[in-house]
Design an enzyme around this catalytic site. Structure first.
Site, PDB file in Angstrom:
ATOM      1  N   ALA A 125       0.948  -1.190   0.262  1.00 41.32           N
ATOM      2  CA  ALA A 125       0.048  -0.006   0.083  1.00 41.32           C
ATOM      3  C   ALA A 125       0.968   1.324  -0.081  1.00 41.32           C
ATOM      4  O   ALA A 125       2.140   1.142   0.513  1.00 41.32           O
ATOM      5  CB  ALA A 125      -0.836  -0.159   1.168  1.00 41.32           C
ATOM      6  N   ARG A 127       0.827   3.888   1.618  1.00 40.81           N
ATOM      7  CA  ARG A 127       1.508   4.337   2.791  1.00 40.81           C
ATOM      8  C   ARG A 127       2.603   3.538   3.614  1.00 40.81           C
ATOM      9  O   ARG A 127       3.396   4.143   4.482  1.00 40.81           O
ATOM     10  CB  ARG A 127       0.203   4.006   4.056  1.00 40.81           C
ATOM     11  CG  ARG A 127       0.136   2.622   4.289  1.00 40.81           C
ATOM     12  CD  ARG A 127      -1.051   2.678   5.465  1.00 40.81           C
ATOM     13  NE  ARG A 127      -1.564   0.893   5.726  1.00 40.81           N
ATOM     14  CZ  ARG A 127      -2.449   0.542   4.756  1.00 40.81           C
ATOM     15  NH1 ARG A 127      -3.160   1.205   3.915  1.00 40.81           N
ATOM     16  NH2 ARG A 127      -2.997  -0.882   5.155  1.00 40.81           N
ATOM     17  N   TYR A 128       3.201   2.563   2.857  1.00 42.83           N
ATOM     18  CA  TYR A 128       4.477   1.755   3.314  1.00 42.83           C
ATOM     19  C   TYR A 128       5.488   2.219   2.293  1.00 42.83           C
ATOM     20  O   TYR A 128       6.624   2.095   2.668  1.00 42.83           O
ATOM     21  CB  TYR A 128       4.050   0.266   3.196  1.00 42.83           C
ATOM     22  CG  TYR A 128       3.012  -0.172   4.194  1.00 42.83           C
ATOM     23  CD1 TYR A 128       3.153  -0.051   5.550  1.00 42.83           C
ATOM     24  CD2 TYR A 128       1.756  -0.794   3.560  1.00 42.83           C
ATOM     25  CE1 TYR A 128       2.230  -0.480   6.653  1.00 42.83           C
ATOM     26  CE2 TYR A 128       1.056  -1.281   4.735  1.00 42.83           C
ATOM     27  CZ  TYR A 128       1.038  -1.090   6.004  1.00 42.83           C
ATOM     28  OH  TYR A 128       0.082  -1.495   6.794  1.00 42.83           O
ATOM     29  N   THR A 129       5.161   2.376   1.104  1.00 42.13           N
ATOM     30  CA  THR A 129       6.327   2.482   0.011  1.00 42.13           C
ATOM     31  C   THR A 129       6.746   3.899   0.008  1.00 42.13           C
ATOM     32  O   THR A 129       6.030   4.928   0.344  1.00 42.13           O
ATOM     33  CB  THR A 129       5.970   2.096  -1.289  1.00 42.13           C
ATOM     34  OG1 THR A 129       4.847   2.805  -1.896  1.00 42.13           O
ATOM     35  CG2 THR A 129       5.592   0.479  -1.582  1.00 42.13           C
TER      36      THR A 129
END
Length: 755
Positions: A125, A127-129
């Site tokens: 997602a 928000r992680y990358t």
């Protein structure tokens, strides 16, 4: 006035025919999808969402030398400022530009899980990358601030965004793209940067160059995953000429310690999907020459699929040709060079036309850049002229500034200065009033004057402008280019190995149960009654033959069906129901099975006492619904067929009254289909009431024997003993011994087996 076919009523509400409204609405929607969503622009090769992502990242300062930032930050800026669409769709477009197996020259440098070739949509997602732009993205963005592009208001009119990015290379061909619009689509394969740059320079220097001449530089597509293109040069030239065509690509492989090692997959092919396709064939016993297959890919070897042959005698090239033909290891790619041209209209273009129009775009961009720079240089020289006047008359300038309430107009009038020059003088700091500053101004004037002369010379000379553009393209090709990844080797399209050559031609016995379940066992030396059957099911019929022969089934309505014997399930289990692979009529039950060569003769009969001989080839059909062969009298049933071993054989039939009749097989006619002739004489009244019927038929070869089955008991009648029951066709026969008058079926044994 309202447009034609429209009118305004007394409330001011517009009225128009539904057809007019829907046609206009659909056309507007179509044009929106084509121009604003699906098709790339020729200039920078980007769709609007891609352009907005790249521009938004540059505005966030996410250059190649900066730190990565959360992807959610970029997506938020894109959809909040420029692209009011779904965040997931925007993020997917961003992910695509970061995947090295999807983009030949990625525009986004991703950190984290950005998917894999095995599953491109397995990315984490947003928000992680984290992400920033790659060095290559500077090819698109490097000249944005140099007055090279037109600007337009964003969706809410609060900001401006570039209409197109000033690409220094034909990014359209380098990264390619796919898209589906309304009524049209685009499929542009990726290409090698150095090759496309060389072709662009060639066309710039020789506008009359042909497609063939350009193809000396652009040999063909260059796919991110490598592999090899096997299409003939004529196929490649066709789509470079017309803008539409196809090409084939296949995986590359090598031999290592006697095993096949696949080192590169074709573009957009999932290794796990290929493994699944190989596994399906292996489980279906279509790959007997392969012992095992393993995916050994890791960080050091991103693509490494190992196929182990069963022995060193296996022809590995033949195995790979089969896999190329039956799996995604070889794929066909569609090419449709449908692009939004410089005039804003979508058009299918060939290689020369694309490069020609792009060079027009590049020439216009460079011209605007030079004009913008010339304007800046002229402005600076104008300001420097004013500063020099101020330095030469420094005491008087200081006096005016100290004594005048409004020094600006006084200065302008006294020294004939412009507003811009005067403003610069008034903004000059005291520290810059040193003697050294005059020398700096004169040096800067000299440098800028030389640059101005050079810029004016470039703008006046088309030849010099072309030379500059060519030099810049070559410089970028040296800076960002790399070696070709995809080999172009003309090969024949792969052919699958004939299925029959992959299957061992071994003896098999096909067993049919009363419930219509079928299975196949290796060999002929086994008793079908020894097999286990499902509850309520039992043995019905069997046929012996070979695995490469067709198995022909006959149902209670006299229809026949065909399945390859090798495709039947193993006898280790209960088999599978024939109704799953065939479409018999409602209520029909399978009565028997035949297996053998097309010219083999078989006796077909109904329990009403009628039958005929037919060749197996007349019964074979590829229709799931079968073909009608035996006409069965009303209320009668079909008996299991009997193989006719020779012309000297005897036909043996037994009735429900315990009477056995044996007569020469030559008395039975050969027919392709029908009811047949009377084999046994059943009185009309008994036949109508079904008080007497045939319970079994068999054809006994000379010196063979006949097995009479009654329940689980069997009685063997040798060839010599059959003389007691011999007669002519359509007679009543002789009564069997006491205790053997309830016969369920007959079975013929050959002479060798009888002993």
């Amino acid at each position: 006035m309202p447009p034609e076919n429209q009118e305004l009523n007394f409330e001011g509400i517009e009225r128009q025919p539904l057809r007019t409204f829907t046609e206009k609405a659909y056309l507007e929607y179509s044009m929106y999808v084509i121009l604003d969503r699906a098709l790339p622009a020729l200039g920078d090769g980007l769709k609007p969402v891609q352009r907005r992502i790249v521009y938004a990242m540059s505005e966030l300062g996410l250059s190649a030398v900066s730190k990565h930032k959360k992807s959610a930050r970029t997506v938020g800026d894109v959809i909040g400022k420029f692209h009011p669409h779904g965040d997931s769709a925007c993020y997917e477009a961003m992910v695509l530009m970061a995947q090295p197996f999807a983009y030949r020259y990625p525009l986004v440098d991703g950190q984290g899980n950005w998917g894999s070739q095995d599953d491109p949509k397995s990315f984490a997602a947003m928000r992680y990358t984290e992400a920033k732009l790659t060095r290559y993205a500077d090819v698109l963005l490097g000249e944005v601030a140099d007055g090279t592009v037109d600007w337009t208001a964003n969706f809410d009119g609060t900001l401006e965004e570039p209409v197109i990015l000033p690409a220094r290379l034909p990014n359209l061909l380098l990264n390619g793209t796919t898209g589906i619009a309304v009524g049209m689509a685009t499929d542009i394969p990726p290409h090698n940067l150095r090759e496309v740059a060389a072709a662009a320079v060639h066309l710039l220097e020789d506008p009359e160059a042909t497609t063939a001449a350009l193809m000396k530089h652009v040999r063909g597509p260059d796919l991110p995953t490598g592999a090899e293109i096997i299409s003939p040069r004529a196929d490649l030239k066709e789509f470079y000429d017309k803008g539409v065509g196809t090409f084939r690509a296949r995986a590359t492989w090598e031999i290592e310690e006697g095993n096949v090692v696949i080192t590169a997959f074709p573009y957009q092919v999932s290794p796990s999907r290929v493994l699944q396709q190989i596994d399906e064939q292996w489980r279906a016993k279509k790959l007997p020459m392969i012992e095992s297959y393993n995916d050994e890919s890791d960080h050091e070897n991103p693509t490494r699929l190992v196929i182990v042959p069963r022995s060193n005698r296996v022809d590995l090239a033949e195995v790979m040709n089969h896999l190329f033909a039956t799996t995604d290891l070889e794929r066909n790619y569609r090419v449709n060079l449908n692009i939004i041209a410089l005039d804003g209209r979508p058009r299918v273009m060939g290689l020369k036309e694309i490069l020609g129009e792009w060079l027009e775009f590049r020439t216009a961009t460079v011209t605007r850049r030079l004009q913008h720079r010339l304007q800046k240089v002229a402005q600076r020289l104008h300001v420097l002229d004013g500063l020099l006047i101020a330095f030469l008359n420094l005491d008087e300038v200081i006096r005016i500034i100290r004594r005048e309430d409004e020094p600006k107009p006084v200065l302008m009038k006294r020294f004939k200065l412009s507003d811009e020059q005067t403003e610069e003088i008034l903004n000059t700091r005291l520290r810059h009033l040193a003697k050294l500053e005059e020398m700096k101004i004169r040096a800067e004037q000299k440098t800028l004057s030389a640059e101005r002369d050079e810029l004016e010379a470039l703008l006046k000379s088309k030849a010099k402008l072309k030379k500059l553009i060519a030099a810049e393209i070559r410089a970028d090709a040296d800076k960002y280019g790399d070696e070709r990844r995809t080999k172009i080797i003309e090969r024949e399209a792969a052919q699958a190995i004939d299925a029959t050559t992959l299957i061992p031609n071994e003896p098999v016995t096909v067993v049919l149960s009363t419930g219509g379940w079928v299975r196949s066992a290796k060999g002929h030396e086994f008793d079908p009654r020894s097999l286990s059957y499902k509850s309520g099911d039992a043995f019905q019929a069997m046929a012996r033959g070979r695995s490469l022969q067709p198995a022909v089934f006959i149902d209670s309505t006299g229809r026949t069906y065909t399945l390859p014997a090798h495709s039947l399930p193993s006898a280790r289990g209960h088999g599978e129901p024939l109704s799953g692979r065939l479409d018999p009529p409602d209520g029909a039950k399978f009565a028997g099975v035949m297996l053998g060569e097309p010219e083999d003769l078989w006796l077909l009969a109904s329990d009403a006492g009628y039958g005929f001989i037919v060749r197996l080839k007349e019964l074979i059909t590829d229709r799931r619904a079968g073909k009608t062969v035996l006409n069965v009298p009303e209320n009668s049933h079909v008996l299991p067929p009997a193989l006719v071993p020779s012309a000297e054989s005897l036909v043996a039939v037994v009735s429900s009254e315990g009477k056995l009749l044996a007569f020469p097989v030559s008395e039975v006619p050969e027919m392709p289909r029908g009811k047949g002739n009377k084999l046994y004489d059943i009185p009309a009244k008994k036949a109508a009431a079904r008080e007497e019927l045939l319970t079994g038929i068999a054809v006994v070869a000379p010196k063979g024997s006949l097995v009479v089955w009654s329940g689980e008991r069997q009685k063997v009648l040798e060839w010599g003993e059959l003389k007691d029951y011999k007669g002519q066709r359509a007679q009543r026969g002789a009564v069997l011994p006491r205790g053997w008058r309830t016969v369920e079926r007959l079975e013929a044994l050959v002479a060798a087996a009888a002993g």
